[in-house]
Design an enzyme around this catalytic site. Structure first.
Site, PDB file in Angstrom:
ATOM      1  N   CYS A  87      56.890 -24.471 -26.491  1.00 48.93           N
ATOM      2  CA  CYS A  87      58.098 -24.359 -27.329  1.00 48.93           C
ATOM      3  C   CYS A  87      58.902 -25.656 -27.323  1.00 48.93           C
ATOM      4  O   CYS A  87      59.883 -25.780 -28.067  1.00 48.93           O
ATOM      5  CB  CYS A  87      58.979 -23.213 -26.857  1.00 48.93           C
ATOM      6  N   HIS A 336      63.120 -18.929 -34.277  1.00 48.78           N
ATOM      7  CA  HIS A 336      62.410 -19.764 -33.305  1.00 48.78           C
ATOM      8  C   HIS A 336      60.955 -19.968 -33.718  1.00 48.78           C
ATOM      9  O   HIS A 336      60.044 -19.412 -33.099  1.00 48.78           O
ATOM     10  CB  HIS A 336      62.520 -19.101 -31.921  1.00 48.78           C
TER      11      HIS A 336
HETATM   12  N1  COA Z   1      66.201 -10.155 -33.084  1.00 52.35           N
HETATM   13  C1  COA Z   1      66.723  -9.388 -34.072  1.00 52.35           C
HETATM   14  N2  COA Z   1      65.970  -8.575 -34.860  1.00 52.35           N
HETATM   15  C2  COA Z   1      64.645  -8.583 -34.635  1.00 52.35           C
HETATM   16  C3  COA Z   1      64.041  -9.367 -33.640  1.00 52.35           C
HETATM   17  C4  COA Z   1      64.881 -10.164 -32.852  1.00 52.35           C
HETATM   18  N3  COA Z   1      64.360 -10.922 -31.886  1.00 52.35           N
HETATM   19  N4  COA Z   1      62.712  -9.154 -33.653  1.00 52.35           N
HETATM   20  C5  COA Z   1      62.485  -8.276 -34.644  1.00 52.35           C
HETATM   21  N5  COA Z   1      63.650  -7.927 -35.239  1.00 52.35           N
HETATM   22  C6  COA Z   1      63.855  -6.969 -36.318  1.00 52.35           C
HETATM   23  C7  COA Z   1      62.933  -7.229 -37.484  1.00 52.35           C
HETATM   24  O1  COA Z   1      63.569  -8.052 -38.443  1.00 52.35           O
HETATM   25  C8  COA Z   1      62.720  -5.832 -38.019  1.00 52.35           C
HETATM   26  O2  COA Z   1      63.848  -5.449 -38.756  1.00 52.35           O
HETATM   27  P1  COA Z   1      63.687  -4.527 -40.081  1.00 52.35           P
HETATM   28  O3  COA Z   1      63.086  -3.242 -39.585  1.00 52.35           O
HETATM   29  O4  COA Z   1      65.085  -4.406 -40.586  1.00 52.35           O
HETATM   30  O5  COA Z   1      62.755  -5.281 -40.986  1.00 52.35           O
HETATM   31  C9  COA Z   1      62.713  -4.979 -36.750  1.00 52.35           C
HETATM   32  O6  COA Z   1      63.477  -5.703 -35.777  1.00 52.35           O
HETATM   33  C10 COA Z   1      61.336  -4.695 -36.193  1.00 52.35           C
HETATM   34  O7  COA Z   1      60.626  -5.917 -36.191  1.00 52.35           O
HETATM   35  P2  COA Z   1      59.201  -6.065 -35.513  1.00 52.35           P
HETATM   36  O8  COA Z   1      58.609  -7.359 -35.978  1.00 52.35           O
HETATM   37  O9  COA Z   1      58.401  -4.804 -35.734  1.00 52.35           O
HETATM   38  O10 COA Z   1      59.579  -6.171 -33.976  1.00 52.35           O
HETATM   39  P3  COA Z   1      58.575  -6.203 -32.787  1.00 52.35           P
HETATM   40  O11 COA Z   1      58.923  -5.086 -31.876  1.00 52.35           O
HETATM   41  O12 COA Z   1      57.162  -6.304 -33.253  1.00 52.35           O
HETATM   42  O13 COA Z   1      58.946  -7.603 -32.066  1.00 52.35           O
HETATM   43  C11 COA Z   1      59.953  -8.736 -30.236  1.00 52.35           C
HETATM   44  C12 COA Z   1      60.141  -7.744 -31.388  1.00 52.35           C
HETATM   45  C13 COA Z   1      61.269  -8.889 -29.508  1.00 52.35           C
HETATM   46  C14 COA Z   1      58.894  -8.226 -29.252  1.00 52.35           C
HETATM   47  C15 COA Z   1      59.512 -10.108 -30.843  1.00 52.35           C
HETATM   48  O14 COA Z   1      60.536 -10.570 -31.709  1.00 52.35           O
HETATM   49  C16 COA Z   1      59.271 -11.132 -29.756  1.00 52.35           C
HETATM   50  O15 COA Z   1      58.198 -11.142 -29.147  1.00 52.35           O
HETATM   51  N6  COA Z   1      60.226 -12.026 -29.490  1.00 52.35           N
HETATM   52  C17 COA Z   1      60.095 -13.047 -28.454  1.00 52.35           C
HETATM   53  C18 COA Z   1      59.412 -14.269 -29.006  1.00 52.35           C
HETATM   54  C19 COA Z   1      59.063 -15.228 -27.899  1.00 52.35           C
HETATM   55  O16 COA Z   1      58.642 -14.864 -26.823  1.00 52.35           O
HETATM   56  N7  COA Z   1      59.209 -16.513 -28.191  1.00 52.35           N
HETATM   57  C20 COA Z   1      58.918 -17.548 -27.236  1.00 52.35           C
HETATM   58  C21 COA Z   1      60.007 -17.631 -26.258  1.00 52.35           C
HETATM   59  S1  COA Z   1      59.654 -18.685 -24.888  1.00 52.35           S
END
Ligand code: COA
Length: 389
Positions: A87, A336
């Protein structure tokens, strides 16, 4: 050693978010063309390109990203090199661009960052991101990045009494800032209660404590400070560019409640720039999870250990607060796209220091800092910027 001073003379950003309308090439073009136009250069002026991306092969089946960027932006036969540092790929690409101009080898250097992550499922994205940790000791055992940062959050809570409400206040502030940023992924204000009520991802981190999966690109044009005004009326000086590493695996770190590589890179940067943390007006810090922003505020020296979470909850780091942090919305609110993030942080700081940040402009912003982390802290890159006049 004689080094030249370096300035940013052009910046550009694509809209961040779920970009079903754009492929990697379109994202690169959106950001890259904007940066070139902003610097008032032609593609023939460019001498070198550094392109940051973490996992475009895993996400898009596309490797060889730097040459693709060069091709897409119409640079004819310039040397182009991909930089992968998890990242922190974008921040590391900027550091190499800085070094190549400072050394006198190149005059006009373009630094790009890109990632298109939403064409795979969240599970596939999580596995690809897991590669930033220790594959054998961590990923293979089933841990995810939310899981690694959750362990750090638990330790911070245990040592300093940090609360889930205080962590939530980081997300609330960053969504407030993103609301004012037209490039941001989310334009939705949230409350502490919304964060606490969102679904659990890895205890104590909930959905709204996490940065999202994103598409986006960012680009910068660098030039020697002595000729920077030829390209832009408001060049922004890079006062310091520093980086440090640590073990990939959390298990062998000295502490889980902070990121040592951040402290080391920051101290070196302050020394190089001949400033202290108190001189910084604005900072874009690596808030991949809410706990990461709390630790960053402490490791960068803005607050003593254990004091940042309360200060953030009290509003000290909001727009025009004691120090304005993540005015773009940060990774949490702006998005991100991992390889683009470190470059985007610099774009935001440049806009702020120029006075071009529109509704989210911080009054009297003279000096800014970017902080880009790779993995759970195995890489940290810190840059310090100031107005050139
Ligand atoms: N913040 C706010 N809203 C979020 C979000 C977040 N981080 N992630 C997803 N959403 C929202 C989506 O827009 C969607 O909204 P909608 O239903 O209105 O369209 C809903 O939540 C579901 O999204 P979805 O893609 O199905 O979520 P998910 O459960 O598959 O993924 C996480 C959620 C948190 C697991 C994923 O965002 C993630 O892995 N984040 C971390 C990324 C990471 O690790 N980056 C590197 C860091 S070192």
């Amino acid at each position: 050693m004689i080094m030249r001073e370096v300035a940013v003379v052009g910046v550009g950003l694509s809209k961040f978010g779920e970009r079903w309308d754009a492929g990697l090439k379109e994202l690169m073009a959106e950001a890259g063309v904007a940066a070139i136009e902003d610097a008032h250069i032609s593609s023939n002026d460019v001498e070198m390109l550094f392109g940051g991306t973490m996992a475009s092969g895993r996400f898009m089946g596309q490797e060889h990203i730097a040459a693709l960027m060069s091709d897409q932006l119409g640079f004819k036969n310039v040397p182009a090199v991909r930089i992968e540092n998890a990242c922190a790929s974008g921040g590391s690409a900027l550091r190499l661009g800085y070094i190549s101009v400072a050394s006198g080898i190149h005059d006009i250097v373009v630094v790009g960052g890109v990632e298109k992550m939403t064409d795979v499922t969240s599970a596939e994205a999580g596995t690809a991101l897991g590669g930033a940790g220790d594959q054998e000791w961590e990923l293979f055992q089933g841990i995810t990045f939310p899981g690694l940062y959750a362990m750090m959050a638990k330790r911070h809570m245990y040592e300093y009494g940090t609360t889930e409400e205080q962590l939530a206040s980081v997300a609330v502030k960053n969504h407030d800032n993103a609301y004012k940023n037209r490039y941001a992924q989310f334009h939705k204000k949230i409350s502490v209660q919304d964060v606490l009520d969102s679904k659990m991802v890895s205890d104590p981190l909930k959905l709204l404590d996490c940065s999202p999966i994103s598409d986006g690109a960012a680009a910068l044009v660098l030039a020697p400070l002595e000729v920077a005004k030829k390209y832009n009326d408001t060049p922004i000086r890079i006062l310091a560019s520093e980086q440090a590493s640590d073990t990939l695996r959390l298990a062998e770190r000295d502490s889980l409640s902070g990121i040592k590589a951040t402290s080391i890179a920051a101290q070196k940067a302050y020394k190089h720039a001949r400033i202290t943390a108190r001189d910084i007006d604005i900072a874009e810090v690596h808030d991949c999870f809410t706990i990461a922003e709390v630790m960053a505020m402490e490791d960068l020296g803005f607050y003593q250990k254990g004091k940042a979470a309360k200060a953030i909850a009290d509003g000290e780091t909001a727009l025009n607060g004691k120090i304005s942090v993540n005015t773009s919305g940060g990774l949490k609110g702006c998005g991100h796209p991992v390889g683009a993030t470190g470059v985007k942080q610099a774009v935001e700081v440049v806009w702020q220091l120029r006075g071009d940040a529109a509704d989210r402009q911080v009054k009297g912003a003279d000096m800014g800092l970017t902080h880009n982390v790779g993995g759970s802290g195995a890489t940290a890159v810190v840059h310090v910027f100031a107005r050139a006049d």
